[in-house]
Scaffold this motif. Structure first.
Motif, PDB file in Angstrom:
ATOM      1  N   ILE A 155      47.005  34.974  40.144  1.00 15.20           N
ATOM      2  CA  ILE A 155      45.554  34.909  40.373  1.00 15.20           C
ATOM      3  C   ILE A 155      44.851  34.368  39.138  1.00 15.20           C
ATOM      4  CG2 ILE A 155      43.497  36.346  40.731  1.00 15.20           C
ATOM      5  CD1 ILE A 155      45.154  36.295  43.210  1.00 15.20           C
ATOM      6  N   VAL A 156      43.794  33.571  39.361  1.00  9.31           N
ATOM      7  CA  VAL A 156      42.908  33.115  38.292  1.00  9.31           C
ATOM      8  C   VAL A 156      41.488  33.486  38.718  1.00  9.31           C
ATOM      9  CG1 VAL A 156      42.049  31.158  36.963  1.00  9.31           C
ATOM     10  CG2 VAL A 156      44.418  31.187  37.721  1.00  9.31           C
ATOM     11  N   THR A 157      40.801  34.338  37.930  1.00  9.81           N
ATOM     12  CA  THR A 157      39.437  34.758  38.272  1.00  9.81           C
ATOM     13  C   THR A 157      38.443  33.651  37.952  1.00  9.81           C
ATOM     14  OG1 THR A 157      38.907  35.705  36.107  1.00  9.81           O
ATOM     15  CG2 THR A 157      40.035  37.155  37.690  1.00  9.81           C
ATOM     16  N   THR A 158      37.203  33.873  38.357  1.00 10.81           N
ATOM     17  CA  THR A 158      36.148  32.884  38.084  1.00 10.81           C
ATOM     18  C   THR A 158      35.850  32.790  36.595  1.00 10.81           C
ATOM     19  OG1 THR A 158      34.473  34.579  38.482  1.00 10.81           O
ATOM     20  CG2 THR A 158      35.028  33.138  40.328  1.00 10.81           C
ATOM     21  N   GLU A 159      36.235  33.809  35.826  1.00 10.56           N
ATOM     22  CA  GLU A 159      36.048  33.798  34.372  1.00 10.56           C
ATOM     23  C   GLU A 159      37.246  33.170  33.657  1.00 10.56           C
ATOM     24  OE1 GLU A 159      33.178  34.682  32.981  1.00 10.56           O
ATOM     25  OE2 GLU A 159      32.427  35.135  34.977  1.00 10.56           O
ATOM     26  N   GLY A 160      38.272  32.762  34.413  1.00  9.34           N
ATOM     27  CA  GLY A 160      39.440  32.126  33.824  1.00  9.34           C
ATOM     28  C   GLY A 160      40.558  33.095  33.452  1.00  9.34           C
ATOM     29  N   GLU A 161      40.410  34.376  33.767  1.00 13.42           N
ATOM     30  CA  GLU A 161      41.469  35.346  33.486  1.00 13.42           C
ATOM     31  C   GLU A 161      42.605  35.156  34.478  1.00 13.42           C
ATOM     32  OE1 GLU A 161      39.918  39.469  32.173  1.00 13.42           O
ATOM     33  OE2 GLU A 161      38.438  38.703  33.618  1.00 13.42           O
ATOM     34  N   GLU A 162      43.855  35.217  33.979  1.00 16.98           N
ATOM     35  CA  GLU A 162      45.013  35.040  34.839  1.00 16.98           C
ATOM     36  C   GLU A 162      45.754  36.357  34.991  1.00 16.98           C
ATOM     37  OE1 GLU A 162      47.503  31.669  33.974  1.00 16.98           O
ATOM     38  OE2 GLU A 162      45.809  30.517  33.224  1.00 16.98           O
ATOM     39  N   PHE A 163      46.163  36.650  36.231  1.00 17.95           N
ATOM     40  CA  PHE A 163      46.906  37.862  36.541  1.00 17.95           C
ATOM     41  C   PHE A 163      48.094  37.488  37.428  1.00 17.95           C
ATOM     42  CE2 PHE A 163      42.493  39.203  36.018  1.00 17.95           C
ATOM     43  CZ  PHE A 163      42.611  40.275  35.146  1.00 17.95           C
ATOM     44  N   ALA A 164      49.213  38.157  37.221  1.00 14.60           N
ATOM     45  CA  ALA A 164      50.375  37.995  38.090  1.00 14.60           C
ATOM     46  C   ALA A 164      50.716  39.357  38.667  1.00 14.60           C
ATOM     47  CB  ALA A 164      51.558  37.436  37.316  1.00 14.60           C
TER      48      ALA A 164
END
Length: 169
Positions: free
Chosen positions: A6-15
Motif C-alpha cells: 500500500i502507498v498512502t496519499t502522504e506517500g507512506e508505504e506499507f506491506a
C-alpha cells in the motif's frame, strides 16, 4: 504468502501479509490492517480467503473500493491487481514469483491549491460590475452626536436610579 503493498496519499508505504483467512481493513485501530489515511473509512473493506483465492469486499465505505480502476462491492483478486481503497493505492501479490517485480502504483495526485493571501489585479483588468464600491468615510459630527446621545441616556438612567433611592428613604 499473499500480500498487499500500500502507498498512502502522504506517500507512506506499507506491506501487509495476508496470514489470516479473514482480514478487516480500515482507519480504526480495531482493524486487522490499519491504514492511517483520512480517505479511508473506519471499517473500509475486508479480504477473505476462499477456495478460489482472496476476495476483496467493500464494507459500505464513503470513498469506495476499486480493483484495476473499477469500483467494486466485491471482487476476486488476481496476482498483480491494482487496488484502491479511498485514495490509497496498492497492489495485490498472490505470493508467486511473477509478482516480485510489481510495485504499488503512485498515489493519486492531490491538489495543492490554497487560497491566495493576496491578489493582484492583472494589467488591463476593468471592473464591469454595475455596483460601485462604497468608500467608508468617518463622519466626525455623527460620532460626536452619538457620544452626546449615549451620555444623555446614561444621565437619564442615573437620575432615575437616584430618584428611586430617595423614595425608599
Amino acid at each position: 504468502m499473499a500480500s498487499i503493498n500500500i502507498v498512502t496519499t502522504e506517500g507512506e508505504e506499507f506491506a501487509f501479509e495476508l496470514a489470516q483467512p479473514k482480514l478487516s481493513i480500515g482507519r480504526e485501530a480495531d482493524n486487522d490492517i490499519v491504514i492511517p489515511d483520512g480517505s479511508m473509512s473506519s471499517h473500509h473493506a475486508e479480504i477473505v480467503e476462499t477456495g478460489e483465492g482472496f476476495q476483496l469486499s467493500d464494507l459500505g465505505s464513503t470513498n469506495g473500493t476499486q480493483v484495476n480502476g473499477q469500483r467494486i462491492e466485491s471482487a476476486l483478486l488476481s496476482d498483480g491487481d491494482s487496488i484502491t481503497l479511498g485514495h490509497v493505492s496498492g497492489v495485490f501479490s498472490a505470493g508467486g514469483a511473477s509478482a516480485a517485480g510489481v510495485s504499488a502504483p503512485p498515489p493519486p495526485a492531490r491538489s495543492s491549491a490554497a487560497p491566495a493571501s493576496r491578489s493582484k489585479t492583472p494589467g488591463g483588468f476593468a471592473n464591469s460590475s454595475p455596483f460601485t464600491k462604497k468608500e467608508k468615510v468617518k463622519d466626525p459630527k455623527g460620532q460626536a452626536l452619538l457620544a452626546i446621545g449615549i451620555l444623555g441616556i446614561l444621565a437619564a438612567i442615573a437620575s432615575m436610579a437616584l430618584s428611586l433611592i430617595m423614595r425608599v428613604n
